[in-house]
Design an enzyme around this catalytic site. Structure first.
Site, short mmCIF file in Angstrom:
data_model
loop_
_atom_site.label_atom_id
_atom_site.label_comp_id
_atom_site.label_asym_id
_atom_site.label_seq_id
_atom_site.Cartn_x
_atom_site.Cartn_y
_atom_site.Cartn_z
N ASP A 78 0.69 -1.14 0.23
CA ASP A 78 -0.08 0.00 0.18
C ASP A 78 0.76 1.24 0.01
O ASP A 78 2.24 1.25 0.36
CB ASP A 78 -1.03 0.23 1.13
CG ASP A 78 -0.25 -0.37 2.53
OD1 ASP A 78 0.74 -0.96 2.69
OD2 ASP A 78 -0.70 0.35 3.69
N GLU A 124 -0.67 -2.17 5.27
CA GLU A 124 0.35 -2.08 6.33
C GLU A 124 0.41 -0.53 6.83
O GLU A 124 0.40 -0.74 8.33
CB GLU A 124 1.86 -2.29 5.88
CG GLU A 124 2.86 -2.35 7.20
CD GLU A 124 3.25 -1.25 7.53
OE1 GLU A 124 3.72 -1.28 8.48
OE2 GLU A 124 3.24 0.05 6.83
N GLU A 125 0.25 0.41 6.19
CA GLU A 125 0.23 1.63 6.75
C GLU A 125 -1.07 1.91 7.65
O GLU A 125 -0.94 2.72 8.50
CB GLU A 125 0.07 2.71 5.39
CG GLU A 125 1.32 2.74 4.76
CD GLU A 125 2.82 3.17 5.43
OE1 GLU A 125 2.61 3.76 6.54
OE2 GLU A 125 3.64 3.21 4.69
N ARG A 127 18.04 -6.31 15.10
CA ARG A 127 18.42 -6.76 16.54
C ARG A 127 17.33 -7.79 16.86
O ARG A 127 16.03 -7.73 16.55
CB ARG A 127 18.29 -5.58 17.37
CG ARG A 127 16.87 -4.97 17.35
CD ARG A 127 16.79 -3.75 18.62
NE ARG A 127 17.22 -4.39 19.95
CZ ARG A 127 17.95 -3.65 20.68
NH1 ARG A 127 18.75 -2.76 20.22
NH2 ARG A 127 18.36 -4.29 21.89
N HIS A 130 8.25 8.63 4.35
CA HIS A 130 7.07 9.61 4.47
C HIS A 130 7.27 10.90 4.20
O HIS A 130 6.54 11.69 4.58
CB HIS A 130 6.48 9.41 5.81
CG HIS A 130 5.96 7.87 6.14
ND1 HIS A 130 5.00 7.73 7.13
CD2 HIS A 130 6.02 6.73 5.69
CE1 HIS A 130 4.46 6.40 7.02
NE2 HIS A 130 5.59 5.96 6.47
#
Length: 383
Positions: A70, A128-129, A167, A355
């Site tokens: 998206d 996802e956003e 990580r 963004h």
């Protein structure tokens, strides 16, 4: 293959689609997978696509690789031939690149089915956003319909091209939204403010008090963020009127459930306690959107190994600073072991800040993402 993938990436970039409306992108993905002889399941979680590829060599293990599709609600400010054709919508987070890299890996592995043992599921996730797509696919029985032993994700970042960072444990934050509505009597701002309950002073005290949650209720060795993002009340046409209703909204981020619980509890306590002290009332809404992204130790080690085989140990940061950004992939990691890695795409020619209205995925990074996915599959599915 690189030239073909660049055309795919730029085509997706020119035709961005918002969360859960990725109809064109899903159709493109499904068509390419079918063209390459990969089994395709469409409409998983509304607009999601899953491609399934079995090796020619025997193997029972299965892994899933995930890309998001998206775009964002932004007006693009780039001067490129493939600029967004939809005003107000653009790929400002690189999901066009993510989709393309996973397609590239799918094509290569389909052409080299003897290079691994087992099954690979290529998951192309919507929304996802909006932090909706992973849950939508899970609720559509993703993990029941497809056998998945481990799942992996990748995201581009404004690090040097070819650098990978990761990580084990918490790496990205839980993302929550909160809203507080204060109710007072309202009144005349000049004639009789002493006769009213003033919610504007109340909200000022509340906003200041919010800052004490992180500094005084959360351990100094833990991370948390509370920010105010919206405030609405009153009218600039009648500034002598003290409003009777005021609404504040914001976001909260945390890396552990205990800190998350503390934040919600203290926002509620401060809002209600201060409201009572001012002779007002408060309504508190606290919505938990995404969970913290927690990488599993074993899968993190495998992701590191796959990246090392590609770019060398010197280009891997194995102890990335945790981010307070949210990531929908976190919901998948609650269901299966896996790991999420960041890949640098910056070559010094332009800014690649996520963004931003001037963001544009670096096509030179496509090869790195494709190679990482291939490396991961070939070292995971070995027997």
């Amino acid at each position: 293959m690189q030239s073909e993938l660049i055309l795919i990436r730029q085509d997706i970039h020119a035709h961005p689609e918002m969360a859960m409306t990725e109809v064109r992108t899903s159709a493109l993905v499904a068509a390419k997978l079918k063209e390459w002889g990969i089994t395709v399941t469409e409409n998983v979680g509304l607009t999601g696509v899953v491609g399934t590829l079995k090796s020619l060599r025997p193997g029972d293990q299965t892994i899933a690789l995930r890309a998001d599709m998206d775009a964002l609600q932004l007006n693009e400010q780039n001067d490129v031939p493939y600029i967004s054709t939809k005003p107000g919508t653009m790929h400002a987070c690189g999901h066009d690149g993510h989709t393309t890299m996973l397609l590239g890996a799918a094509k290569y592995l389909a052409e080299h089915r003897d290079s691994f043992c087992g099954t690979v599921h290529f998951i192309f996730q919507p929304g996802e956003e909006a932090l909706k797509g992973a849950i939508a696919m899970i609720n559509d029985n993703l993990f029941d319909r497809f056998s998945i032993d481990a799942i992996y994700g990748l995201h581009n970042y404004a690090d040097p091209l070819g650098k990978f960072t990761i990580r084990p444990g918490p790496m990205m934050a839980a993302s929550d939204r909160w809203y507080v509505t204060f109710h007072g009597t309202g009144g005349h701002g000049g004639l009789g403010p002493h006769l009213a309950t003033d919610i504007t002073v109340l909200q000022a005290q509340f906003i200041l008090a919010l800052q004490t949650i992180v500094s005084r209720n959360v351990s100094a060795i833990d991370s948390a963020v509370i920010s105010v993002g919206a405030l609405e009340s009153g009218s600039f046409d009648s500034v002598n009127v003290m409003p009777s209703k005021l609404r504040i909204g914001g976001t909260a981020r945390s890396l552990t459930e205990s800190v998350r619980n503390t934040i919600e509890q203290r926002i509620r306590e401060l809002a209600n306690g201060l409201a009572t002290s001012f002779g007002c009332t408060a309504e508190v809404e606290y919505t938990r959107f995404s969970v913290a992204l927690v990488n599993h130790k074993e899968q993190t080690e495998r992701a590191i190994k796959a990246a090392e085989l590609l770019v060398g140990e010197a280009n891997i940061d194995q102890n990335r600073q945790p981010s307070m950004g949210g990531e929908d992939f976190a919901f998948f990691l609650l269901k299966r072991p896996g790991a999420f890695i960041f890949m640098g795409i910056c070559d010094g020619t332009k800014s690649r800040n996520l963004h931003s209205p001037t963001y544009d995925f670096n096509d030179d990074a496509i090869a790195y993402g494709v190679a990482y996915w291939i490396s991961l599959v070939q070292q995971e599915l070995t027997h």
